[in-house]
Design an enzyme around this catalytic site. Structure first.
Site, PDB file in Angstrom:
ATOM      1  N   LYS A  10       0.821  -1.209   0.000  1.00  0.00           N
ATOM      2  CA  LYS A  10       0.000   0.000   0.000  1.00  0.00           C
ATOM      3  C   LYS A  10       0.862   1.269   0.000  1.00  0.00           C
ATOM      4  O   LYS A  10       2.056   1.217   0.298  1.00  0.00           O
ATOM      5  CB  LYS A  10      -0.937  -0.038   1.214  1.00  0.00           C
ATOM      6  CG  LYS A  10      -1.944  -1.212   1.174  1.00  0.00           C
ATOM      7  CD  LYS A  10      -2.959  -1.110   2.298  1.00  0.00           C
ATOM      8  CE  LYS A  10      -3.974  -2.231   2.245  1.00  0.00           C
ATOM      9  NZ  LYS A  10      -5.047  -2.057   3.274  1.00  0.00           N
ATOM     10  N   TYR A  50     -12.454  -1.741  -3.939  1.00  0.00           N
ATOM     11  CA  TYR A  50     -12.976  -1.941  -2.583  1.00  0.00           C
ATOM     12  C   TYR A  50     -14.501  -1.833  -2.522  1.00  0.00           C
ATOM     13  O   TYR A  50     -15.056  -1.581  -1.448  1.00  0.00           O
ATOM     14  CB  TYR A  50     -12.317  -0.951  -1.613  1.00  0.00           C
ATOM     15  CG  TYR A  50     -10.909  -1.342  -1.223  1.00  0.00           C
ATOM     16  CD1 TYR A  50     -10.674  -2.426  -0.373  1.00  0.00           C
ATOM     17  CD2 TYR A  50      -9.811  -0.634  -1.695  1.00  0.00           C
ATOM     18  CE1 TYR A  50      -9.387  -2.788  -0.002  1.00  0.00           C
ATOM     19  CE2 TYR A  50      -8.513  -0.986  -1.330  1.00  0.00           C
ATOM     20  CZ  TYR A  50      -8.315  -2.067  -0.480  1.00  0.00           C
ATOM     21  OH  TYR A  50      -7.041  -2.421  -0.111  1.00  0.00           O
ATOM     22  N   ASN A 113      -2.101   0.198   6.621  1.00  0.00           N
ATOM     23  CA  ASN A 113      -1.571  -1.043   7.179  1.00  0.00           C
ATOM     24  C   ASN A 113      -0.686  -1.842   6.220  1.00  0.00           C
ATOM     25  O   ASN A 113      -0.652  -3.065   6.260  1.00  0.00           O
ATOM     26  CB  ASN A 113      -2.705  -1.887   7.767  1.00  0.00           C
ATOM     27  CG  ASN A 113      -3.751  -2.255   6.737  1.00  0.00           C
ATOM     28  OD1 ASN A 113      -3.606  -1.930   5.561  1.00  0.00           O
ATOM     29  ND2 ASN A 113      -4.798  -2.938   7.161  1.00  0.00           N
ATOM     30  N   HIS A 116      -2.193  -5.315   1.382  1.00  0.00           N
ATOM     31  CA  HIS A 116      -3.490  -5.943   1.163  1.00  0.00           C
ATOM     32  C   HIS A 116      -3.249  -7.426   0.918  1.00  0.00           C
ATOM     33  O   HIS A 116      -2.252  -7.794   0.305  1.00  0.00           O
ATOM     34  CB  HIS A 116      -4.173  -5.333  -0.073  1.00  0.00           C
ATOM     35  CG  HIS A 116      -5.355  -6.131  -0.537  1.00  0.00           C
ATOM     36  ND1 HIS A 116      -6.588  -6.034   0.063  1.00  0.00           N
ATOM     37  CD2 HIS A 116      -5.484  -7.076  -1.518  1.00  0.00           C
ATOM     38  CE1 HIS A 116      -7.432  -6.874  -0.532  1.00  0.00           C
ATOM     39  NE2 HIS A 116      -6.786  -7.513  -1.498  1.00  0.00           N
ATOM     40  N   GLU A 127      -9.392 -10.138  -8.014  1.00  0.00           N
ATOM     41  CA  GLU A 127      -8.462  -9.026  -7.793  1.00  0.00           C
ATOM     42  C   GLU A 127      -7.258  -9.121  -8.740  1.00  0.00           C
ATOM     43  O   GLU A 127      -6.779  -8.099  -9.242  1.00  0.00           O
ATOM     44  CB  GLU A 127      -8.026  -9.016  -6.328  1.00  0.00           C
ATOM     45  CG  GLU A 127      -9.194  -8.662  -5.401  1.00  0.00           C
ATOM     46  CD  GLU A 127      -8.888  -8.847  -3.922  1.00  0.00           C
ATOM     47  OE1 GLU A 127      -7.726  -9.184  -3.571  1.00  0.00           O
ATOM     48  OE2 GLU A 127      -9.821  -8.655  -3.104  1.00  0.00           O
TER      49      GLU A 127
HETATM   50  O1  CDP Z   1      -7.240  -5.758   4.690  1.00  0.00           O
HETATM   51  P1  CDP Z   1      -8.051  -6.689   5.560  1.00  0.00           P
HETATM   52  O2  CDP Z   1      -8.709  -7.768   4.770  1.00  0.00           O
HETATM   53  O3  CDP Z   1      -7.263  -7.209   6.721  1.00  0.00           O
HETATM   54  O4  CDP Z   1      -9.215  -5.808   6.230  1.00  0.00           O
HETATM   55  P2  CDP Z   1     -10.680  -5.430   5.672  1.00  0.00           P
HETATM   56  O5  CDP Z   1     -11.623  -5.550   6.808  1.00  0.00           O
HETATM   57  O6  CDP Z   1     -10.981  -6.172   4.426  1.00  0.00           O
HETATM   58  O7  CDP Z   1     -10.547  -3.869   5.355  1.00  0.00           O
HETATM   59  C1  CDP Z   1      -9.921  -3.425   4.165  1.00  0.00           C
HETATM   60  C2  CDP Z   1      -9.022  -2.271   4.505  1.00  0.00           C
HETATM   61  O8  CDP Z   1      -9.801  -1.186   4.989  1.00  0.00           O
HETATM   62  C3  CDP Z   1      -8.010  -2.522   5.623  1.00  0.00           C
HETATM   63  O9  CDP Z   1      -6.857  -3.224   5.194  1.00  0.00           O
HETATM   64  C4  CDP Z   1      -7.691  -1.102   6.055  1.00  0.00           C
HETATM   65  O10 CDP Z   1      -6.781  -0.468   5.154  1.00  0.00           O
HETATM   66  C5  CDP Z   1      -9.049  -0.436   5.937  1.00  0.00           C
HETATM   67  N1  CDP Z   1      -9.757  -0.407   7.240  1.00  0.00           N
HETATM   68  C6  CDP Z   1      -9.837   0.790   7.953  1.00  0.00           C
HETATM   69  O11 CDP Z   1      -9.336   1.814   7.487  1.00  0.00           O
HETATM   70  N2  CDP Z   1     -10.474   0.815   9.172  1.00  0.00           N
HETATM   71  C7  CDP Z   1     -11.039  -0.290   9.684  1.00  0.00           C
HETATM   72  N3  CDP Z   1     -11.652  -0.239  10.861  1.00  0.00           N
HETATM   73  C8  CDP Z   1     -10.975  -1.502   8.976  1.00  0.00           C
HETATM   74  C9  CDP Z   1     -10.327  -1.536   7.751  1.00  0.00           C
HETATM   75 MG    MG Z   2     -10.160  -7.712   3.285  1.00  0.00          MG
END
Ligand code: CDP
Ligand code: MG
Length: 139
Positions: A10, A50, A113, A116, A127
């Site tokens: 990212k 997304y 974070n 991805h 994807e």
């Molecule tokens: O990336 P991952 O699958 O672990 O998490 P997700 O629940 O699919 O969320 C996608 C992305 O949204 C995360 O990797 C974060 O960059 C962002 N996110 C956020 O900004 N705040 C949250 N509470 C949860 C996710």
């Molecule tokens: Mg995810």
């Protein structure tokens, strides 16, 4: 043929200079890079990628962040790729990520974070297809 997963390094990790270190972790964990490119998502493309999170409160912030600078997209091949890669990257929130995982090492916070990782075989294929033509994937 082994499974594939899809990843992006990212904008936070790219701008912090962590591309090389993250790719090293990926290789050392036994993943084979079968497609890779550096690119920059438009706000619109990030929104499409997304799409599943459109109704979530963090959606706008997420797509603005993901279009704020270059990313490195890659397709990775390994047995059990999706699950093993999720283990390698650690929890979404780096404060909860296991020590030694990519997010524990390189993520700033729950939004920025570092990486991805696809969450299912179906999403990995979707994807990969979003970022790469079939002629750009070398399996
Ligand atoms: O990336 P991952 O699958 O672990 O998490 P997700 O629940 O699919 O969320 C996608 C992305 O949204 C995360 O990797 C974060 O960059 C962002 N996110 C956020 O900004 N705040 C949250 N509470 C949860 C996710
Ligand atoms: Mg995810």
């Amino acid at each position: 043929m082994s499974d594939i997963t899809f990843t992006m390094i990212k904008p936070d990790a790219v701008s912090a200079g962590h591309i090389g270190a993250i790719l090293k972790k990926i290789n050392e964990a036994g993943f084979r890079i079968v497609a890779m490119k550096m690119s920059k998502l438009s706000l619109e493309k990030a929104g499409e990628f997304y799409e599943i999170h459109r109704e979530r409160p963090f959606y706008r912030e997420l797509i603005e962040f993901m279009s704020s600078g270059p990313i490195v997209a890659a397709v990775l091949e390994k047995e059990n790729a999706v699950e093993d890669f999720r283990t390698l990257i650690g929890a979404t929130n780096p404060a909860e990520a296991e020590p030694g995982t990519i997010r524990a090492l390189y993520a700033r916070d729950v939004g920025e974070n570092a990486v991805h990782g696809a969450d299912s075989d179906e999403n990995a294929r979707r994807e990969a297809g979003f970022h790469f033509a079939t002629t750009e994937i070398f399996r």
